[in-house]
Design a protein around this motif. Structure first.
Motif, PDB file in Angstrom:
ATOM      1  N   GLU A   1     -52.873 -29.239  43.196  1.00 17.15           N
ATOM      2  CA  GLU A   1     -52.204 -28.456  44.232  1.00 17.15           C
ATOM      3  C   GLU A   1     -50.830 -29.057  44.570  1.00 17.15           C
ATOM      4  O   GLU A   1     -49.867 -28.325  44.766  1.00 17.15           O
ATOM      5  CB  GLU A   1     -53.076 -28.373  45.496  1.00 17.15           C
ATOM      6  CG  GLU A   1     -54.254 -27.432  45.359  1.00 17.15           C
ATOM      7  CD  GLU A   1     -53.831 -26.001  45.061  1.00 17.15           C
ATOM      8  OE1 GLU A   1     -52.852 -25.512  45.680  1.00 17.15           O
ATOM      9  OE2 GLU A   1     -54.457 -25.373  44.192  1.00 17.15           O
ATOM     10  N   ALA A   2     -50.744 -30.371  44.621  1.00 16.03           N
ATOM     11  CA  ALA A   2     -49.467 -31.028  44.900  1.00 16.03           C
ATOM     12  C   ALA A   2     -48.461 -30.730  43.793  1.00 16.03           C
ATOM     13  O   ALA A   2     -47.282 -30.448  44.063  1.00 16.03           O
ATOM     14  CB  ALA A   2     -49.668 -32.531  45.056  1.00 16.03           C
ATOM     15  N   ILE A   3     -48.917 -30.776  42.567  1.00 22.17           N
ATOM     16  CA  ILE A   3     -48.034 -30.458  41.431  1.00 22.17           C
ATOM     17  C   ILE A   3     -47.576 -29.013  41.514  1.00 22.17           C
ATOM     18  O   ILE A   3     -46.401 -28.702  41.314  1.00 22.17           O
ATOM     19  CB  ILE A   3     -48.754 -30.750  40.095  1.00 22.17           C
ATOM     20  CG1 ILE A   3     -48.957 -32.254  39.919  1.00 22.17           C
ATOM     21  CG2 ILE A   3     -47.957 -30.181  38.924  1.00 22.17           C
ATOM     22  CD1 ILE A   3     -49.841 -32.626  38.746  1.00 22.17           C
ATOM     23  N   LYS A   4     -48.497 -28.110  41.838  1.00 22.59           N
ATOM     24  CA  LYS A   4     -48.149 -26.694  41.956  1.00 22.59           C
ATOM     25  C   LYS A   4     -47.114 -26.476  43.050  1.00 22.59           C
ATOM     26  O   LYS A   4     -46.166 -25.711  42.880  1.00 22.59           O
ATOM     27  CB  LYS A   4     -49.399 -25.860  42.249  1.00 22.59           C
ATOM     28  CG  LYS A   4     -50.297 -25.656  41.072  1.00 22.59           C
ATOM     29  CD  LYS A   4     -51.489 -24.793  41.469  1.00 22.59           C
ATOM     30  CE  LYS A   4     -52.464 -24.582  40.336  1.00 22.59           C
ATOM     31  NZ  LYS A   4     -53.614 -23.774  40.747  1.00 22.59           N
ATOM     32  N   ARG A   5     -47.289 -27.150  44.202  1.00 16.67           N
ATOM     33  CA  ARG A   5     -46.335 -27.006  45.309  1.00 16.67           C
ATOM     34  C   ARG A   5     -44.955 -27.514  44.907  1.00 16.67           C
ATOM     35  O   ARG A   5     -43.932 -26.897  45.211  1.00 16.67           O
ATOM     36  CB  ARG A   5     -46.838 -27.751  46.547  1.00 16.67           C
ATOM     37  CG  ARG A   5     -47.929 -27.006  47.313  1.00 16.67           C
ATOM     38  CD  ARG A   5     -48.170 -27.630  48.679  1.00 16.67           C
ATOM     39  NE  ARG A   5     -48.624 -29.018  48.575  1.00 16.67           N
ATOM     40  CZ  ARG A   5     -49.897 -29.401  48.451  1.00 16.67           C
ATOM     41  NH1 ARG A   5     -50.854 -28.503  48.385  1.00 16.67           N
ATOM     42  NH2 ARG A   5     -50.212 -30.685  48.378  1.00 16.67           N
ATOM     43  N   ARG A   6     -44.905 -28.665  44.214  1.00 16.74           N
ATOM     44  CA  ARG A   6     -43.619 -29.210  43.773  1.00 16.74           C
ATOM     45  C   ARG A   6     -42.936 -28.258  42.791  1.00 16.74           C
ATOM     46  O   ARG A   6     -41.730 -28.027  42.870  1.00 16.74           O
ATOM     47  CB  ARG A   6     -43.811 -30.584  43.125  1.00 16.74           C
ATOM     48  CG  ARG A   6     -44.000 -31.704  44.122  1.00 16.74           C
ATOM     49  CD  ARG A   6     -43.803 -33.067  43.471  1.00 16.74           C
ATOM     50  NE  ARG A   6     -44.599 -33.273  42.273  1.00 16.74           N
ATOM     51  CZ  ARG A   6     -45.803 -33.869  42.241  1.00 16.74           C
ATOM     52  NH1 ARG A   6     -46.352 -34.314  43.349  1.00 16.74           N
ATOM     53  NH2 ARG A   6     -46.446 -34.024  41.096  1.00 16.74           N
ATOM     54  N   LYS A   7     -43.692 -27.728  41.854  1.00 11.66           N
ATOM     55  CA  LYS A   7     -43.124 -26.797  40.867  1.00 11.66           C
ATOM     56  C   LYS A   7     -42.604 -25.535  41.554  1.00 11.66           C
ATOM     57  O   LYS A   7     -41.535 -25.028  41.212  1.00 11.66           O
ATOM     58  CB  LYS A   7     -44.174 -26.417  39.810  1.00 11.66           C
ATOM     59  CG  LYS A   7     -44.511 -27.513  38.853  1.00 11.66           C
ATOM     60  CD  LYS A   7     -43.367 -27.723  37.893  1.00 11.66           C
ATOM     61  CE  LYS A   7     -43.782 -28.710  36.817  1.00 11.66           C
ATOM     62  NZ  LYS A   7     -42.699 -28.957  35.898  1.00 11.66           N
ATOM     63  N   LEU A   8     -43.394 -25.027  42.520  1.00 10.35           N
ATOM     64  CA  LEU A   8     -42.983 -23.829  43.242  1.00 10.35           C
ATOM     65  C   LEU A   8     -41.702 -24.087  44.037  1.00 10.35           C
ATOM     66  O   LEU A   8     -40.773 -23.269  44.029  1.00 10.35           O
ATOM     67  CB  LEU A   8     -44.106 -23.361  44.175  1.00 10.35           C
ATOM     68  CG  LEU A   8     -43.820 -22.091  44.969  1.00 10.35           C
ATOM     69  CD1 LEU A   8     -43.572 -20.922  44.031  1.00 10.35           C
ATOM     70  CD2 LEU A   8     -44.979 -21.792  45.911  1.00 10.35           C
ATOM     71  N   ALA A   9     -41.625 -25.243  44.702  1.00  8.48           N
ATOM     72  CA  ALA A   9     -40.428 -25.592  45.464  1.00  8.48           C
ATOM     73  C   ALA A   9     -39.221 -25.737  44.536  1.00  8.48           C
ATOM     74  O   ALA A   9     -38.116 -25.280  44.853  1.00  8.48           O
ATOM     75  CB  ALA A   9     -40.665 -26.886  46.246  1.00  8.48           C
ATOM     76  N   GLU A  10     -39.421 -26.343  43.389  1.00 15.40           N
ATOM     77  CA  GLU A  10     -38.340 -26.498  42.414  1.00 15.40           C
ATOM     78  C   GLU A  10     -37.868 -25.141  41.909  1.00 15.40           C
ATOM     79  O   GLU A  10     -36.662 -24.887  41.789  1.00 15.40           O
ATOM     80  CB  GLU A  10     -38.821 -27.354  41.242  1.00 15.40           C
ATOM     81  CG  GLU A  10     -37.780 -27.589  40.179  1.00 15.40           C
ATOM     82  CD  GLU A  10     -38.324 -28.376  39.004  1.00 15.40           C
ATOM     83  OE1 GLU A  10     -37.782 -28.179  37.891  1.00 15.40           O
ATOM     84  OE2 GLU A  10     -39.261 -29.170  39.172  1.00 15.40           O
ATOM     85  N   LEU A  11     -38.800 -24.264  41.623  1.00 11.09           N
ATOM     86  CA  LEU A  11     -38.462 -22.918  41.150  1.00 11.09           C
ATOM     87  C   LEU A  11     -37.688 -22.158  42.226  1.00 11.09           C
ATOM     88  O   LEU A  11     -36.701 -21.481  41.921  1.00 11.09           O
ATOM     89  CB  LEU A  11     -39.735 -22.165  40.761  1.00 11.09           C
ATOM     90  CG  LEU A  11     -39.550 -20.760  40.229  1.00 11.09           C
ATOM     91  CD1 LEU A  11     -38.738 -20.772  38.942  1.00 11.09           C
ATOM     92  CD2 LEU A  11     -40.896 -20.100  39.987  1.00 11.09           C
ATOM     93  N   GLN A  12     -38.105 -22.273  43.471  1.00  8.09           N
ATOM     94  CA  GLN A  12     -37.404 -21.588  44.557  1.00  8.09           C
ATOM     95  C   GLN A  12     -35.989 -22.126  44.717  1.00  8.09           C
ATOM     96  O   GLN A  12     -35.047 -21.353  44.918  1.00  8.09           O
ATOM     97  CB  GLN A  12     -38.184 -21.735  45.868  1.00  8.09           C
ATOM     98  CG  GLN A  12     -39.437 -20.898  45.903  1.00  8.09           C
ATOM     99  CD  GLN A  12     -40.291 -21.175  47.128  1.00  8.09           C
ATOM    100  OE1 GLN A  12     -40.164 -22.224  47.759  1.00  8.09           O
ATOM    101  NE2 GLN A  12     -41.167 -20.230  47.451  1.00  8.09           N
ATOM    102  N   ARG A  13     -35.804 -23.446  44.627  1.00 12.91           N
ATOM    103  CA  ARG A  13     -34.462 -24.028  44.703  1.00 12.91           C
ATOM    104  C   ARG A  13     -33.581 -23.519  43.568  1.00 12.91           C
ATOM    105  O   ARG A  13     -32.426 -23.177  43.762  1.00 12.91           O
ATOM    106  CB  ARG A  13     -34.526 -25.560  44.658  1.00 12.91           C
ATOM    107  CG  ARG A  13     -34.831 -26.212  45.976  1.00 12.91           C
ATOM    108  CD  ARG A  13     -34.550 -27.711  45.937  1.00 12.91           C
ATOM    109  NE  ARG A  13     -35.191 -28.403  44.837  1.00 12.91           N
ATOM    110  CZ  ARG A  13     -36.438 -28.890  44.847  1.00 12.91           C
ATOM    111  NH1 ARG A  13     -37.177 -28.749  45.920  1.00 12.91           N
ATOM    112  NH2 ARG A  13     -36.930 -29.523  43.802  1.00 12.91           N
TER     113      ARG A  13
END
Length: 116
Positions: free
Chosen positions: A11-23
């Motif tokens: 879940e932490a990896i998914k959140r980081r990837k999602l945040a990176e994609l949004q940026r």
């Protein structure tokens, strides 16, 4: 216990990837917005500098050779800003600039046959 740790890590990896994609998406949108603003400013400037016939001539060239049209537009803007060309720029000046730049950038295809 191991499965819980694995799920939390996943879940932490998914959140980081999602945040990176949004940026990344926000950055791309900002770049796209800036490019549109610059294009609009450029068009407004050219509309103020060129006569309708000259704009029509450049639009026709842009359909066939967009890179040549951009070079001519850049030259016109630079010449007007430097005071070497006074608005309104008419079709004849655009034609002369097109011819000059075309002669400098155009290359005749050459076929070389090497015999052994």
């Amino acid at each position: 216990m191991v499965a819980e740790f694995y799920d939390e890590e996943l879940e932490a990896i998914k959140r980081r990837k999602l945040a990176e994609l949004q940026r990344r998406l926000q950055m791309e949108e900002e770049i796209r917005r800036r490019q549109q603003e610059e294009a609009a400013k450029r068009e407004a400037l050219l509309r103020a500098i060129l006569t309708p016939k000259a704009r029509e001539r450049l639009a026709n060239v842009k359909l066939v050779r967009p890179e040549l049209a951009k070079i001519v537009e850049d030259n016109i803007i630079a010449l007007v800003q430097a005071g070497q060309l006074q608005p309104p720029v008419d079709e004849d000046i655009v034609k002369r600039l097109l011819e000059t730049i075309y002669e400098r950038t155009h290359r005749e295809p050459r076929i070389r046959i090497k015999r052994k």
